[in-house]
Scaffold this motif. Sequence first.
Motif, short mmCIF file in Angstrom:
data_model
loop_
_atom_site.label_atom_id
_atom_site.label_comp_id
_atom_site.label_asym_id
_atom_site.label_seq_id
_atom_site.Cartn_x
_atom_site.Cartn_y
_atom_site.Cartn_z
N HIS A 27 0.84 -1.20 0.00
CA HIS A 27 0.00 0.00 0.00
C HIS A 27 0.88 1.25 0.00
CE1 HIS A 27 -2.05 3.34 2.21
NE2 HIS A 27 -2.95 3.09 1.28
N ASP B 262 -3.66 8.37 -4.51
CA ASP B 262 -2.94 9.62 -4.79
C ASP B 262 -3.92 10.73 -5.09
OD1 ASP B 262 -0.16 10.21 -4.63
OD2 ASP B 262 0.26 8.55 -5.99
N LEU C 158 6.29 1.35 -9.44
CA LEU C 158 5.08 0.56 -9.58
C LEU C 158 5.41 -0.82 -10.17
CD1 LEU C 158 1.63 1.81 -10.81
CD2 LEU C 158 2.51 -0.41 -11.50
N PHE D 36 3.38 8.06 -4.42
CA PHE D 36 3.85 7.84 -5.79
C PHE D 36 3.90 9.13 -6.59
CE2 PHE D 36 3.75 3.44 -4.94
CZ PHE D 36 4.31 2.76 -6.01
N ILE E 207 -2.90 1.70 -4.30
CA ILE E 207 -2.27 3.01 -4.38
C ILE E 207 -3.35 4.09 -4.33
CG2 ILE E 207 -0.89 4.60 -5.77
CD1 ILE E 207 0.48 2.21 -7.03
#
Length: 267
Positions: A115, A147, A130, A120, A145
């Motif tokens: 996680h 973001d 990734l 990222f 993920i």
Amino acid sequence: MGDQATLASDYATGVLSKDIPTEFERIRLLQDWIDPETRAVISQIGLDPRWRCLEIGAGAGSVATWLADQCDLGSVTAVDIDTRFLNGMERPNLRVMQGDISALDYEPCSFDLIHARLTFCHLPSRNEVLAKAVRWLAPGGWLVIGDLFSLPEDFSTYELRRRFLGGMAKLYLAQGADMAWAPTIPARMGQAGLRDIGTRALANSVGDGGAYDRFSVVNTRQHCAYLVERGLLTADEMQELLVQLEDPAFVELRTITVYAWGRREPR
């Protein structure tokens, strides 16, 4: 705004450095805002108490400790480029590791869950990381993920806000961040070989009195101070921006949280 200011070229020394006095409070409010969403996303894929978990960009540790409690028969490795806010976390199955995830490597099939949250987008080599994370997954393991997609400054109807948001964009660009990367996560997961991909998105507004709004006040103050120190904003403009956040008439859609998850195919 001037173009000659010296801006940090990496995350650790930039506007979100843990050397900044307000950074711990900023992360604590960030956790208050997004932890419920994070737990909901991870819970829906079905946590197994035996899972080996990797938490990338562990921050102040709220997700890492929660995972350690959920996976009490497994393990959690919490990685951050600066672990000072992770000191004192006590779980027998929790290991804290300091390092740049872009430079770290693990054996293939090391984890059942990986996680990362609001991390990222700040990695210059985000797509390569990734791909590495997919290799680190055990068969049947999940990559999750989350973001932020930041709306362009031109979307603001306030002239000073547009200038401030443009300054933030400069800071992130200098550090190698990409605040428009989040919507590509599901496609990149599929291209990396993951399956059973799911998505979840949530709009975040400043000025509505919610948890994201409370986080944004400290976040704005910290970014403003950084811009003032570098001559990209005046102290009077900073004060005007902070006063604006307290105006009952002010509300603005600012970001969209994008969560995506995918599973490595079982053997």
